[in-house]
Design a protein around this motif. Structure first.
Motif, PDB file in Angstrom:
ATOM      1  N   THR A   1      20.496  26.807 -62.181  1.00  0.00           N
ATOM      2  CA  THR A   1      19.908  25.855 -61.238  1.00  0.00           C
ATOM      3  C   THR A   1      18.824  26.540 -60.414  1.00  0.00           C
ATOM      4  O   THR A   1      18.684  27.765 -60.440  1.00  0.00           O
ATOM      5  CB  THR A   1      20.990  25.297 -60.300  1.00  0.00           C
ATOM      6  OG1 THR A   1      21.583  26.384 -59.576  1.00  0.00           O
ATOM      7  CG2 THR A   1      22.063  24.567 -61.089  1.00  0.00           C
ATOM      8  N   ILE A   2      18.080  25.724 -59.697  1.00  0.00           N
ATOM      9  CA  ILE A   2      17.081  26.278 -58.780  1.00  0.00           C
ATOM     10  C   ILE A   2      17.830  26.907 -57.608  1.00  0.00           C
ATOM     11  O   ILE A   2      18.614  26.227 -56.935  1.00  0.00           O
ATOM     12  CB  ILE A   2      16.136  25.185 -58.261  1.00  0.00           C
ATOM     13  CG1 ILE A   2      15.391  24.520 -59.420  1.00  0.00           C
ATOM     14  CG2 ILE A   2      15.142  25.775 -57.261  1.00  0.00           C
ATOM     15  CD1 ILE A   2      14.515  23.344 -58.991  1.00  0.00           C
TER      16      ILE A   2
ATOM     17  N   THR B   1      17.635  30.055 -66.981  1.00  0.00           N
ATOM     18  CA  THR B   1      18.726  29.089 -67.043  1.00  0.00           C
ATOM     19  C   THR B   1      19.324  28.902 -65.652  1.00  0.00           C
ATOM     20  O   THR B   1      18.923  29.550 -64.680  1.00  0.00           O
ATOM     21  CB  THR B   1      19.816  29.572 -68.012  1.00  0.00           C
ATOM     22  OG1 THR B   1      20.277  30.877 -67.597  1.00  0.00           O
ATOM     23  CG2 THR B   1      19.276  29.678 -69.430  1.00  0.00           C
TER      24      THR B   1
ATOM     25  N   ASN C   1      12.759  20.484 -68.491  1.00  0.00           N
ATOM     26  CA  ASN C   1      14.013  21.114 -68.122  1.00  0.00           C
ATOM     27  C   ASN C   1      15.116  20.082 -68.351  1.00  0.00           C
ATOM     28  O   ASN C   1      14.922  19.129 -69.112  1.00  0.00           O
ATOM     29  CB  ASN C   1      13.966  21.588 -66.663  1.00  0.00           C
ATOM     30  CG  ASN C   1      13.235  22.910 -66.509  1.00  0.00           C
ATOM     31  OD1 ASN C   1      13.729  23.959 -66.895  1.00  0.00           O
ATOM     32  ND2 ASN C   1      12.028  22.854 -65.936  1.00  0.00           N
TER      33      ASN C   1
ATOM     34  N   GLY D   1      19.508  33.664 -64.956  1.00  0.00           N
ATOM     35  CA  GLY D   1      19.174  32.776 -63.846  1.00  0.00           C
ATOM     36  C   GLY D   1      18.200  33.412 -62.875  1.00  0.00           C
ATOM     37  O   GLY D   1      17.768  34.557 -63.037  1.00  0.00           O
TER      38      GLY D   1
ATOM     39  N   LEU E   1      16.497  24.985 -66.987  1.00  0.00           N
ATOM     40  CA  LEU E   1      17.153  24.737 -65.708  1.00  0.00           C
ATOM     41  C   LEU E   1      17.798  23.352 -65.716  1.00  0.00           C
ATOM     42  O   LEU E   1      17.366  22.450 -66.426  1.00  0.00           O
ATOM     43  CB  LEU E   1      16.129  24.846 -64.575  1.00  0.00           C
ATOM     44  CG  LEU E   1      15.390  26.187 -64.475  1.00  0.00           C
ATOM     45  CD1 LEU E   1      14.278  26.116 -63.446  1.00  0.00           C
ATOM     46  CD2 LEU E   1      16.360  27.320 -64.148  1.00  0.00           C
TER      47      LEU E   1
END
Length: 715
Positions: free
Chosen positions: A362-363, A360, A405, A337, A383
């Motif tokens: 989330t933002i 991978t 994504n 991430g 993501l």
């Protein structure tokens, strides 16, 4: 997209102009006068020029040459400066300028001078700054006699010419005062000089990018204790970064992109370059991970390692580089991430490009604290999640690419993004899979949006009304959805739109006449209507094909793979700016309008897989730029036009029209019998491949049909 023009690709970096020697300016005495010998040397330059740029007005033999345009003299009547940059000069450079024994600075840059670089200037006993950049000089650099006395030359700028051959080693052995050398944007070959630092202990700037240098990076560059700028990108260099290079601890600018370098980024070695402000090693073959020691490069402003084979997670120490303005790590093999990096520390960050990595999660919320971000690309990762409302904190965001994504909730995303007043490029392709295209009239922002891509999202619904309010829209990609209904009549109100791709949907009805009124497809004089056109980041339409400006894209109308019926409107001939027209795989009937002959800029014409009848208009052979043509699988009849571009099209362009005849078909015109099939049937993909090959061959490194007219994804 195509790379930038040669005249803009290479200029001295800012550190070069910071050198004290470049800032030296001498004021001439207005009452001084030059000697006859110096006047004669200058007149010989003038006499040899093919175009003098109007110098004859002031360069008169009956006047003092110290008063001539571009000439500066010292109080003791010697010419010290010849400054004739951007004077439209053409012709050779006179070697007699070397006779000006008091000449300190010679600037002939940004002209059209040709021929070789006179040895008399490089070996001058007085010149300290020589700038002949941005001309048309040819040939190789001359050898200097090794027994020649040391020369005072400190700054040599020969960039952006047509010079060839290797660098003569004798030059660097006799010019031991050299501080800066810019030889970029030429065609020099052979190895990089290895003894520059031994000969010139104060050497500070070396720019060799955009040449044909080969071999390895010489270890000797590590002995340049004063070296601040080292640029050698876009060459044929190979091997690793030598250990000795990391002894050049004064380096601020280290740039080797687009070569064939490899190896790992060693943590211990990187720590030594604590003064680095710019590190660009993109488009090479470096592997391994980014070392934690990168966090000790506290002055780093640009960190560019895109298009390598780097792996692992991003180090959390990247957060310590608080001066970072650009992070470009696209197209690597990272994992994990992004939350390890505390982006909230990077308040100066303007560009973050993580395209086509393997991130991978989330933002991270911390990314929304980068309040100065103008360009953010996270496309082609793994993501997921929904877009956070905190993205509205990015008040300056102009370029946003999130495609490919696993994001969800397109309605929420658009409701949030509409408040981002500066967004001009919004790329959302291949996400929000299977959702409904928002029809909400409350989506009323995006007043500065120029490019919108929601392609390949399998969105259902109709083409929404809120798109009609995007008055600055120039490119619209709705391809690969499940949109139904007709094309709305309000499209003609999009006065800036020149690229429209609604292919591969379930649209119905006739081709609306309002499309024939679209201003940017009709007028050949659109320059006055164009706004800012430069992308904040290159837009990719394939692994290697990138575009830097919006106007690099062709003028396109793509309605293919829908359920349109009726005839092709005769008014189609009004769209004189069209480069690509694709109506294939619909249910169109009637004849091919003769007015198509008016589309003189057309390079792609695909009308295949319809129900068209009648003849192929003979006048289409006047479409001299037509590179790809396909009318297969219709019910056309009569002779295929001959001459012009039609002599270059293969039989697959006409497959499935049993009533056609022509020299390239089995069925020749005038033959008594026509076979039931003139050519073997071909699948849709075969047509597209054939078109892609034809279009690629026609454009060279330009626009590919398969990637633009039928482009799968903008990244």
């Amino acid at each position: 997209m195509q790379p930038l023009s040669r005249s803009h690709r290479n200029q001295f970096p800012i550190p070069f102009f910071g050198l004290p020697i470049v800032l030296l300016v001498f004021l001439a005495s207005p009452t001084s006068s030059c000697t006859e010998q110096e006047k004669s040397s200058l007149i010989q330059l003038l006499d040899g020029l093919l175009q003098d740029g109007g110098l004859t007005v002031s360069w008169r033999s009956d006047t003092d040459c110290c008063s001539w345009e571009g000439i500066v003299c010292s109080p003791d009547r010697r010419v010290t400066d010849v400054v004739l940059a951007s004077h439209s000069l053409e012709g050779p450079i006179s070697p007699f300028l070397g006779n000006l024994i008091g000449l300190l600075r010679l600037n002939l840059s940004h002209n059209s001078l040709s021929g070789g670089l006179p040895l008399e200037l490089v070996s001058s006993s007085s010149i300290i700054v020589l700038d002949v950049s941005f001309n048309r000089l040819t040939g190789a650099l001359h050898e200097l006699q090794s027994s020649a006395p040391d020369r005072p030359l400190q700054v040599l700028n020969i960039s952006s010419n047509l010079l060839t051959g290797p660098f003569p080693s004798t030059i660097w052995k006799t010019i031991d005062n050299l501080i800066a050398l810019n030889a970029s944007n030429n065609s020099f070959t052979g190895p990089i000089p290895s003894d520059l630092c031994n000969s010139s202990p104060f050497f500070a700037v070396l720019d060799l990018c955009f040449n044909k240098f080969s071999g390895s990076i010489p270890p000797g560059l590590g002995y340049c204790s004063m070296l601040r700028v080292l640029r050698a990108g876009y060459n044929n260099l190979s091997g690793t970064l030598p250990d000795e290079l990391f002894n050049a601890t004064s380096l601020e600018y280290l740039s080797f992109p687009n070569n064939d370098l490899h190896g790992v980024l060693d943590s211990a070695r990187m720590i030594r370059l604590r003064n680095l402000r710019i590190l660009d090693l993109g488009w090479n073959n470096f592997n391994g991970s980014i070392p934690d020691s990168v966090g000790q490069l506290k002055r780093l402003e640009k960190f560019q390692l895109g298009h390598n084979n780097l792996s692992g997670e991003l180090p959390s120490t990247l957060s310590n580089c608080t001066n970072l303005k650009t992070i470009d790590l696209k197209s690597n093999k990272f994992s994990g991430g992004l939350s390890k990096v505390n982006f909230s520390n990077l308040r100066n960050l303007k560009t973050l490009d993580l395209w086509s990595d393997n991130f991978t999660g989330t933002i991270p919320e911390s990314m929304y604290s980068c309040s100065n971000l103008t360009a953010l690309r996270l496309s082609s990762n793994n993501l997921h999640g929904q877009l956070s409302s905190k993205i509205s904190n990015l008040k300056y965001l102009s370029f946003l690419s999130l495609g490919k994504n696993n994001f969800t909730n397109i309605t929420n995303a658009l409701q949030i993004l509409k408040s981002s007043k500066n967004i001009s490029t919004l790329l959302l392709g291949y996400i929000f899979k299977g959702e409904i295209m928002p029809q909400d009239d409350k989506i009323d922002g995006f007043e500065n949006l120029q490019v919108l891509d929601t392609g390949e999202c399998k969105l259902s619904g109709k083409i929404p009304l809120w798109i009609s309010r995007l008055t600055k829209l120039e490119m619209l990609v709705l391809r690969g959805n499940q949109l139904t209904g007709p094309i709305p009549g309000w499209f003609k109100s999009l006065s800036q739109l020149f690229f429209m791709d609604v292919s591969s949907n379930h649209l119905t009805g006739e081709i609306p006449l309002t499309l024939m009124e679209m201003p940017m497809l009709k007028s050949t004089d659109n320059s006055s209507h164009l706004g800012p056109r430069v992308f904040k980041l290159p837009v990719y339409t394939g692994p290697l094909l990138q575009y830097l400006v919006v106007t690099s894209f062709p003028v396109v109308l793509n309605l293919s793979n829908n359920n349109f019926t009726g005839v092709i409107p005769p008014q189609i001939g009004q769209l004189k700016v069209l480069v690509a027209l694709d109506f294939s795989f619909n249910k169109l009937s009637g004849q091919i309008p003769k007015s198509v002959r008016n589309l003189t800029n057309l390079q792609i014409l695909d009308l295949s897989n319809n129900n068209l009848t009648g003849a192929i208009p003979a006048a289409l052979n006047n479409l001299h730029f037509l590179a790809a043509f396909n009318v297969s699988d219709n019910d056309l009849e009569g002779p295929i036009p001959s001459g012009g571009q039609f002599n270059t099209f293969g039989t697959s362009s006409f497959d499935g029209n049993t009533k056609l005849c022509g020299s390239m078909l089995i069925h020749k015109c005038g033959s008594a019998e026509a076979p039931t099939d003139t050519i073997l049937s071909t699948k849709q993909t075969d047509y597209k491949v054939a078109f892609a090959i034809a279009f690629s061959a026609f454009f060279g490194v330009g626009v590919l049909y398969d990637q633009i007219v039928l482009s799968r994804h903008f990244g």
